[in-house]
Design an enzyme around this catalytic site. Structure first.
Site, PDB file in Angstrom:
ATOM      1  N   ASP A  36       0.768  -1.189  -0.068  1.00 27.46           N
ATOM      2  CA  ASP A  36       0.225  -0.010  -0.056  1.00 27.46           C
ATOM      3  C   ASP A  36       0.963   1.410   0.038  1.00 27.46           C
ATOM      4  O   ASP A  36       0.335   2.482   0.016  1.00 27.46           O
ATOM      5  CB  ASP A  36      -0.840  -0.064   1.268  1.00 27.46           C
ATOM      6  CG  ASP A  36      -2.032  -0.903   1.073  1.00 27.46           C
ATOM      7  OD1 ASP A  36      -2.129  -1.376   0.078  1.00 27.46           O
ATOM      8  OD2 ASP A  36      -2.945  -0.918   2.091  1.00 27.46           O
ATOM      9  N   ASP A 294      -9.137  27.504 -40.178  1.00 28.07           N
ATOM     10  CA  ASP A 294      -8.460  26.225 -39.618  1.00 28.07           C
ATOM     11  C   ASP A 294      -9.420  25.555 -38.663  1.00 28.07           C
ATOM     12  O   ASP A 294      -9.752  24.325 -38.561  1.00 28.07           O
ATOM     13  CB  ASP A 294      -7.269  26.674 -38.815  1.00 28.07           C
ATOM     14  CG  ASP A 294      -5.799  26.961 -39.655  1.00 28.07           C
ATOM     15  OD1 ASP A 294      -6.069  26.411 -40.889  1.00 28.07           O
ATOM     16  OD2 ASP A 294      -5.081  27.664 -39.443  1.00 28.07           O
ATOM     17  N   GLY A 429      -7.102  17.904 -42.371  1.00 32.28           N
ATOM     18  CA  GLY A 429      -7.775  17.292 -43.525  1.00 32.28           C
ATOM     19  C   GLY A 429      -6.672  16.933 -44.586  1.00 32.28           C
ATOM     20  O   GLY A 429      -6.626  15.879 -45.292  1.00 32.28           O
ATOM     21  N   MET A 430      -5.908  17.981 -44.991  1.00 33.64           N
ATOM     22  CA  MET A 430      -4.853  17.984 -45.988  1.00 33.64           C
ATOM     23  C   MET A 430      -3.794  16.768 -46.079  1.00 33.64           C
ATOM     24  O   MET A 430      -3.904  15.953 -46.719  1.00 33.64           O
ATOM     25  CB  MET A 430      -4.398  19.226 -46.486  1.00 33.64           C
ATOM     26  CG  MET A 430      -3.903  19.404 -47.852  1.00 33.64           C
ATOM     27  SD  MET A 430      -5.373  19.312 -48.822  1.00 33.64           S
ATOM     28  CE  MET A 430      -4.473  18.697 -50.575  1.00 33.64           C
TER      29      MET A 430
END
Length: 508
Positions: A36, A294, A429-430
């Site tokens: 513990d 963006d 995305g690109m």
């Protein structure tokens, strides 16, 4: 009882030890069996500190079980008092040693006779409360103990400071970006002309607790730790508190307006509207960024949010309200405070999940297939397994979320950090399209022997015509998936039927 592969909130004694080791010159004695006692290792590994963790384990072993614990526990308290000369020693059992049902309060009374410092037994039910609840209770217990002591000695500072001042409550060791948040809130208070009276419990000494009532109000940025203390101080001294987390542009403004209201009610006339406008429009980049092209690329993208109440609720609101991201699921592991969480996030997400079971969260993420996850270290692991990007927004966390650089999540600088985290968590995305068209350098499985678009399979004219109808940015992906399907089935020519079968197999 069940075996846990992963715990979001640790057992109660971890919360008590976090509070005790956050204070300066406070020592904790943990009455526990070996196994513990991992707190020392965990804290010294994760927190970027030079000092040793002020926690000692009074080990429950066979000898203790046969003779009883009193002698050993009292000896350890008195020994540590002599070695470390702390102002306070906190004794805590663990859920394991609680089974022994020993009278630890009696041990504390016995040790107090020989020790020069104060000795306190952490008053926590180890079977009912988790790490966060125990931390909240222990902080309140220590504050209450020293306020009563100061009142008895006649040195309790109840007169308000000349200038508006605040106590910042809830900053602890092992908290999520707590040190950075604390620095950011100190800056924010300086900009607002509010003095910081005391920061609790991080780096505070117990002697300073007599100064708590001097402040005009208390600020509790985290719902998990500090709220009980603020409620106690309100009852005891009619000291108001603000419990709005200043995370994100909207909530930071709401928090500042609430502080303005609290000060105005006490006869100090302030107006922070100009400051809010200046920060939102010119200092914080997040408001500008959320209107940029963006960020608009992220509009409608699906996200899952999971964490503690404070960070999961704030993050859900930021994503949905400030960035236009579709939060499909918002969840928390703070089951004890589920009603508050539901009320906060219900209007900003499709689904609310309240669970401590990491498997349930992983299954929900796999079912939803979001574009990004915002969660704890565990969700980061899930994201890696499912190939979904993940931004870490809440504890429990690993070493990379104890950064050396300045990365607050609260205040106006925090809004910039969050905007960066969100934007960088989504695949752009690109980048996505280019990787699909030309193939990436990190493809996990090789579909053809090379990554050029030349093919060793024959395409029937009808199938080729159908392929040409597919939009350019996904045509490469469709072609590769179809060829992979044909190759697995040993086909040398791709016909229209093969193409449709491949499409069905992929589930496109």
């Amino acid at each position: 009882m069940k075996l846990a592969y992963w715990m979001y909130a640790g057992p109660a004694h971890i919360g008590t030890l976090r509070i005790a080791s956050s204070f300066k010159n406070v020592h904790a004695i943990m009455h526990a069996p070996l196994g513990d006692d991992y707190f020392n290792v965990m804290r010294s590994m994760l927190e970027r500190e030079q000092n040793f963790t002020p926690v000692t384990t009074s080990v429950v072993d066979r000898q203790v079980l046969s003779r009883g614990s009193q002698e050993k526990v009292v000896d350890n308290i008195v020994r540590k008092d002599g070695e470390e000369t702390p102002d306070l020693i906190v004794l805590t059992p663990t859920c394991t040693s609680s089974i022994l049902q020993e009278d630890l309060a009696n041990f504390v009374d016995r040790a107090q006779m020989d020790a020069h410092c104060d000795v306190l037994l952490a008053d926590v039910n180890h079977y009912r409360y988790n790490e966060l609840q125990a931390g909240d209770r222990t902080l309140k217990q220590i504050v209450e103990f020293y306020i009563k002591k100061a009142r008895k000695q006649g040195n309790l500072a109840t007169e308000k400071t000349a200038k508006p001042s605040v106590n910042l409550i809830g900053f602890t060791t092992l908290g999520f970006h707590n040190q950075h948040d604390c620095t950011e809130l100190k800056r924010l208070m300086a900009d607002l002309g509010i003095e910081v009276n005391l920061i609790l419990p991080e780096k505070a000494t117990v002697d300073q607790l007599a100064k708590i009532p001097q402040a005009w109000f208390n600020l509790c940025p985290y719902r998990e730790i500090g709220l009980m203390t603020a409620e106690y101080l309100q009852e005891e001294f009619a000291q108001p508190y603000v419990d709005i987390t200043p995370m994100g542009v909207v909530e930071t403004a709401r928090c500042i307006r609430k502080m303005q209201q609290v000060l105005n009610q006490q006869g100090f006339d302030v107006n922070y509207e100009d400051f809010i406008q200046q920060q939102t429009r010119h200092v914080s980049q997040a408001a500008w960024f959320s209107r940029s092209i963006d960020c608009q690329n992220l509009t409608g993208k699906k996200a899952v949010v999971f964490g503690d109440n404070t960070h999961a609720a704030a993050m859900t609101k930021i994503l949905a309200r400030e960035m236009g991201i579709h939060v499909v699921l918002a969840g928390t592991y703070c089951k004890y405070d589920a009603d508050w969480f539901r009320a906060e996030v219900s209007e900003y997400c499709d689904e609310v999940l309240i669970s401590e079971d990491n498997g349930a969260i992983a299954d929900a993420i796999a079912r939803i297939e979001p574009a990004a996850i915002f969660g704890t270290q565990m969700e980061r692991h899930v994201g890696k397994r499912l190939d979904i990007p993940c931004g870490v927004i809440a504890a429990p966390i690993h070493i990379q979320n104890f950064p050396l650089g300045y990365k607050p999540f609260l205040g106006y600088e925090g809004t910039n950090q969050i905007a960066d985290l969100v934007y960088n968590s989504f695949t752009l995305g690109m980048e996505d399209h280019l990787l699909e068209i030309f193939g990436g350098h990190d493809t996990k499985e090789v579909i053809t022997k090379g990554i050029s678009s030349d093919s060793d399979l024959g395409w029937h004219s009808t199938a080729q015509a159908e392929l040409n109808k597919v939009p350019g940015f996904v045509r490469g992906k469709v072609k590769r998936n179809t060829e992979k399907f044909a190759r697995e089935r040993g086909l040398s020519e791709i016909t229209l039927e093969v193409m449709y079968a491949a499409k069905e197999a992929v589930g496109a």
